[in-house]
Write a protein that holds these residues in place. Structure first.
Motif, PDB file in Angstrom:
ATOM      1  N   ILE A  92      -2.838 -14.459 -26.639  1.00  0.00           N
ATOM      2  CA  ILE A  92      -1.335 -13.952 -26.218  1.00  0.00           C
ATOM      3  C   ILE A  92      -0.351 -15.246 -26.400  1.00  0.00           C
ATOM      4  CG2 ILE A  92       0.111 -13.208 -24.424  1.00  0.00           C
ATOM      5  CD1 ILE A  92      -2.447 -11.283 -23.213  1.00  0.00           C
ATOM      6  N   GLY A  93      -0.713 -16.382 -25.697  1.00  0.00           N
ATOM      7  CA  GLY A  93       0.023 -17.660 -25.985  1.00  0.00           C
ATOM      8  C   GLY A  93       0.300 -18.085 -27.324  1.00  0.00           C
ATOM      9  N   GLU A  94      -0.506 -17.589 -28.374  1.00  0.00           N
ATOM     10  CA  GLU A  94      -0.429 -17.626 -29.720  1.00  0.00           C
ATOM     11  C   GLU A  94       0.370 -16.672 -30.487  1.00  0.00           C
ATOM     12  OE1 GLU A  94      -4.457 -18.367 -30.916  1.00  0.00           O
ATOM     13  OE2 GLU A  94      -4.618 -20.279 -30.271  1.00  0.00           O
ATOM     14  N   GLY A  95       0.913 -15.865 -29.564  1.00  0.00           N
ATOM     15  CA  GLY A  95       1.662 -14.606 -29.990  1.00  0.00           C
ATOM     16  C   GLY A  95       1.109 -13.487 -30.310  1.00  0.00           C
ATOM     17  N   ALA A  96      -0.235 -13.031 -30.119  1.00  0.00           N
ATOM     18  CA  ALA A  96      -0.723 -11.762 -30.337  1.00  0.00           C
ATOM     19  C   ALA A  96      -0.224 -10.724 -30.084  1.00  0.00           C
ATOM     20  CB  ALA A  96      -2.222 -12.005 -29.900  1.00  0.00           C
ATOM     21  N   LEU A  97       0.520 -10.603 -28.782  1.00  0.00           N
ATOM     22  CA  LEU A  97       1.107  -9.406 -28.715  1.00  0.00           C
ATOM     23  C   LEU A  97       2.680  -9.323 -28.902  1.00  0.00           C
ATOM     24  CD1 LEU A  97      -0.265  -8.549 -25.111  1.00  0.00           C
ATOM     25  CD2 LEU A  97      -0.888  -7.606 -27.294  1.00  0.00           C
ATOM     26  N   ASP A  98       3.276 -10.708 -29.653  1.00  0.00           N
ATOM     27  CA  ASP A  98       4.390 -10.686 -30.143  1.00  0.00           C
ATOM     28  C   ASP A  98       4.456  -9.723 -31.277  1.00  0.00           C
ATOM     29  OD1 ASP A  98       5.053 -12.346 -27.963  1.00  0.00           O
ATOM     30  OD2 ASP A  98       5.011 -14.197 -29.163  1.00  0.00           O
ATOM     31  N   ARG A  99       3.456  -9.792 -32.185  1.00  0.00           N
ATOM     32  CA  ARG A  99       3.515  -9.192 -33.367  1.00  0.00           C
ATOM     33  C   ARG A  99       2.593  -8.009 -33.691  1.00  0.00           C
ATOM     34  NH1 ARG A  99       2.588 -14.588 -33.543  1.00  0.00           N
ATOM     35  NH2 ARG A  99       0.503 -14.686 -33.952  1.00  0.00           N
ATOM     36  N   GLY A 100       1.724  -8.021 -32.346  1.00  0.00           N
ATOM     37  CA  GLY A 100       0.587  -6.812 -32.361  1.00  0.00           C
ATOM     38  C   GLY A 100       0.458  -5.977 -31.155  1.00  0.00           C
ATOM     39  N   THR A 101      -0.403  -5.386 -31.113  1.00  0.00           N
ATOM     40  CA  THR A 101      -0.527  -4.310 -29.888  1.00  0.00           C
ATOM     41  C   THR A 101      -1.666  -4.696 -29.059  1.00  0.00           C
ATOM     42  OG1 THR A 101      -2.184  -2.888 -31.167  1.00  0.00           O
ATOM     43  CG2 THR A 101       0.279  -2.271 -31.502  1.00  0.00           C
ATOM     44  N   VAL A 102      -1.910  -4.039 -27.804  1.00  0.00           N
ATOM     45  CA  VAL A 102      -2.809  -4.283 -27.065  1.00  0.00           C
ATOM     46  C   VAL A 102      -4.281  -3.710 -27.569  1.00  0.00           C
ATOM     47  CG1 VAL A 102      -3.864  -3.595 -24.533  1.00  0.00           C
ATOM     48  CG2 VAL A 102      -1.198  -4.329 -24.989  1.00  0.00           C
ATOM     49  N   ASP A 103      -4.326  -2.811 -28.444  1.00  0.00           N
ATOM     50  CA  ASP A 103      -5.198  -2.256 -28.861  1.00  0.00           C
ATOM     51  C   ASP A 103      -5.933  -3.312 -29.755  1.00  0.00           C
ATOM     52  OD1 ASP A 103      -5.251   0.331 -27.621  1.00  0.00           O
ATOM     53  OD2 ASP A 103      -4.023   1.262 -28.985  1.00  0.00           O
ATOM     54  N   ALA A 104      -4.763  -3.917 -30.578  1.00  0.00           N
ATOM     55  CA  ALA A 104      -5.447  -4.868 -31.649  1.00  0.00           C
ATOM     56  C   ALA A 104      -5.989  -5.734 -30.933  1.00  0.00           C
ATOM     57  CB  ALA A 104      -4.215  -5.129 -32.356  1.00  0.00           C
ATOM     58  N   LEU A 105      -5.305  -6.449 -29.911  1.00  0.00           N
ATOM     59  CA  LEU A 105      -5.956  -7.687 -29.213  1.00  0.00           C
ATOM     60  C   LEU A 105      -7.152  -7.455 -28.658  1.00  0.00           C
ATOM     61  CD1 LEU A 105      -5.592 -10.602 -27.815  1.00  0.00           C
ATOM     62  CD2 LEU A 105      -4.296  -9.333 -25.869  1.00  0.00           C
ATOM     63  N   ALA A 106      -7.484  -6.122 -28.039  1.00  0.00           N
ATOM     64  CA  ALA A 106      -8.566  -5.818 -27.463  1.00  0.00           C
ATOM     65  C   ALA A 106      -9.659  -5.722 -28.533  1.00  0.00           C
ATOM     66  CB  ALA A 106      -8.569  -4.207 -26.589  1.00  0.00           C
ATOM     67  N   ALA A 107      -9.332  -5.238 -29.737  1.00  0.00           N
ATOM     68  CA  ALA A 107     -10.388  -5.060 -30.749  1.00  0.00           C
ATOM     69  C   ALA A 107     -10.927  -6.544 -31.118  1.00  0.00           C
ATOM     70  CB  ALA A 107      -9.641  -4.105 -31.943  1.00  0.00           C
ATOM     71  N   ARG A 108      -9.935  -7.312 -31.162  1.00  0.00           N
ATOM     72  CA  ARG A 108     -10.190  -8.866 -31.711  1.00  0.00           C
ATOM     73  C   ARG A 108     -11.196  -9.291 -30.724  1.00  0.00           C
ATOM     74  NH1 ARG A 108      -5.016 -12.190 -32.538  1.00  0.00           N
ATOM     75  NH2 ARG A 108      -6.441 -13.795 -33.102  1.00  0.00           N
ATOM     76  N   LEU A 109     -11.211  -8.940 -29.384  1.00  0.00           N
ATOM     77  CA  LEU A 109     -12.056  -9.337 -27.957  1.00  0.00           C
ATOM     78  C   LEU A 109     -13.472  -8.573 -28.102  1.00  0.00           C
ATOM     79  CD1 LEU A 109      -9.229  -9.892 -25.427  1.00  0.00           C
ATOM     80  CD2 LEU A 109     -10.483 -11.651 -26.354  1.00  0.00           C
ATOM     81  N   GLY A 110     -13.277  -7.382 -28.767  1.00  0.00           N
ATOM     82  CA  GLY A 110     -14.635  -6.598 -28.855  1.00  0.00           C
ATOM     83  C   GLY A 110     -14.700  -5.857 -27.746  1.00  0.00           C
ATOM     84  N   ILE A 111     -13.611  -5.395 -27.173  1.00  0.00           N
ATOM     85  CA  ILE A 111     -13.434  -4.771 -25.881  1.00  0.00           C
ATOM     86  C   ILE A 111     -12.653  -3.284 -26.254  1.00  0.00           C
ATOM     87  CG2 ILE A 111     -14.629  -6.175 -24.288  1.00  0.00           C
ATOM     88  CD1 ILE A 111     -11.541  -6.347 -23.190  1.00  0.00           C
ATOM     89  N   GLY A 112     -12.512  -2.368 -25.421  1.00  0.00           N
ATOM     90  CA  GLY A 112     -11.218  -1.561 -25.497  1.00  0.00           C
ATOM     91  C   GLY A 112     -10.233  -1.882 -24.516  1.00  0.00           C
ATOM     92  N   SER A 113      -8.972  -1.271 -24.804  1.00  0.00           N
ATOM     93  CA  SER A 113      -7.592  -1.609 -24.414  1.00  0.00           C
ATOM     94  C   SER A 113      -7.849  -1.162 -22.685  1.00  0.00           C
ATOM     95  CB  SER A 113      -6.683  -0.964 -25.173  1.00  0.00           C
ATOM     96  OG  SER A 113      -6.521   0.421 -25.001  1.00  0.00           O
ATOM     97  N   ARG A 114      -8.499  -0.190 -22.523  1.00  0.00           N
ATOM     98  CA  ARG A 114      -8.292   0.080 -21.134  1.00  0.00           C
ATOM     99  C   ARG A 114      -9.230  -0.762 -20.252  1.00  0.00           C
ATOM    100  NH1 ARG A 114     -10.411   6.264 -20.253  1.00  0.00           N
ATOM    101  NH2 ARG A 114      -9.811   5.207 -17.959  1.00  0.00           N
ATOM    102  N   HIS A 115     -10.243  -1.348 -20.934  1.00  0.00           N
ATOM    103  CA  HIS A 115     -11.159  -2.462 -20.158  1.00  0.00           C
ATOM    104  C   HIS A 115     -10.470  -3.689 -20.160  1.00  0.00           C
ATOM    105  CE1 HIS A 115     -14.492  -4.361 -18.605  1.00  0.00           C
ATOM    106  NE2 HIS A 115     -14.791  -5.137 -19.479  1.00  0.00           N
ATOM    107  N   LEU A 116      -9.635  -4.104 -21.045  1.00  0.00           N
ATOM    108  CA  LEU A 116      -8.778  -5.305 -21.135  1.00  0.00           C
ATOM    109  C   LEU A 116      -7.819  -5.117 -19.950  1.00  0.00           C
ATOM    110  CD1 LEU A 116      -8.219  -7.921 -22.390  1.00  0.00           C
ATOM    111  CD2 LEU A 116      -6.494  -6.879 -23.929  1.00  0.00           C
ATOM    112  N   ALA A 117      -7.097  -3.964 -19.904  1.00  0.00           N
ATOM    113  CA  ALA A 117      -6.086  -3.965 -18.987  1.00  0.00           C
ATOM    114  C   ALA A 117      -6.767  -4.074 -17.722  1.00  0.00           C
ATOM    115  CB  ALA A 117      -5.558  -2.457 -18.836  1.00  0.00           C
ATOM    116  N   ARG A 118      -8.040  -3.394 -17.256  1.00  0.00           N
ATOM    117  CA  ARG A 118      -8.813  -3.535 -16.026  1.00  0.00           C
ATOM    118  C   ARG A 118      -9.112  -5.236 -15.765  1.00  0.00           C
ATOM    119  NH1 ARG A 118     -11.360   1.281 -17.309  1.00  0.00           N
ATOM    120  NH2 ARG A 118     -13.026  -0.083 -18.537  1.00  0.00           N
TER     121      ARG A 118
END
Length: 192
Positions: A92-118
């Motif tokens: 996020i500090g490198e701009g992952a959510l400036d140009r992308g979505t939470v779903d894309a960030l979660a996928a890069r981390l290998g988890i679902g977006s709901r789990h990331l939110a939790r």
């Protein structure tokens, strides 16, 4: 890497001070373990030692299901979900959510977006989007006070998608426009 005799002695003692410092691979089973594994000790002639879980897996061994060597101390999984949040914060500090979505960030981390939110709620008390917004505002505020850049340049350099969202974020958080947070020039301070 520690020498064979040191590793072997630590394995036979199940010495917890060596946990995470080496991994025991057993040729006859194709499994690798932590030095503290509670299973019956294999014969010394059937073991070899590796400095990391990844090295043992690269050599063709699979992790033990009892001692779970991939979660040994000093491995990212050992630190649990905190590691995932730290990786997400870095992205996020490198701009992952400036140009992308939470779903894309979660996928890069290998988890679902709901789990990331939790995980964000548990560790930070805020959502990934709110965290990204806070970082954007902090970058923008730093640019406002430290540079003479025009407001439009600051908005885009800070990661805002538009000048409108830049202004709205500052109005919501500070109750004022971004330009009002800029330090005044000495001549402007003298005016009544």
């Amino acid at each position: 890497m520690l020498d064979f005799d040191t590793c072997n002695a630590a394995r036979l003692r199940r010495d917890p001070s060596f946990d995470g410092l080496f991994f025991t691979a057993v040729r006859t089973t194709g499994i690798y373990c932590r030095p503290v594994c509670p299973v019956k000790h294999p014969l010394t002639r059937n073991v070899s030692y590796y400095p990391t879980a990844a090295a043992a897996e690269r050599a063709g061994y699979r992790p033990c299901l009892r001692c779970r060597p991939e979660t040994a101390p000093f491995c990212p999984a050992w630190q649990g979900t905190k590691t995932t949040v730290e990786r997400a914060l870095k992205m996020i500090g490198e701009g992952a959510l400036d140009r992308g979505t939470v779903d894309a960030l979660a996928a890069r981390l290998g988890i679902g977006s709901r789990h990331l939110a939790r995980l964000f709620e548990r560790h930070l008390g805020a959502s990934p989007v709110q965290t990204a917004q806070t970082l954007r505002i902090a970058r923008a505020k730093r640019l406002l006070t430290d540079t003479p850049l025009p407001l439009s340049d600051i908005a885009f350099q800070a990661g805002f998608g538009s000048i409108r969202s830049f202004n709205a974020a500052f109005l919501k958080l500070y109750g004022r426009s971004p330009s009002s947070l800029r330090p005044q020039k000495p001549a402007e301070r003298l005016r009544p």
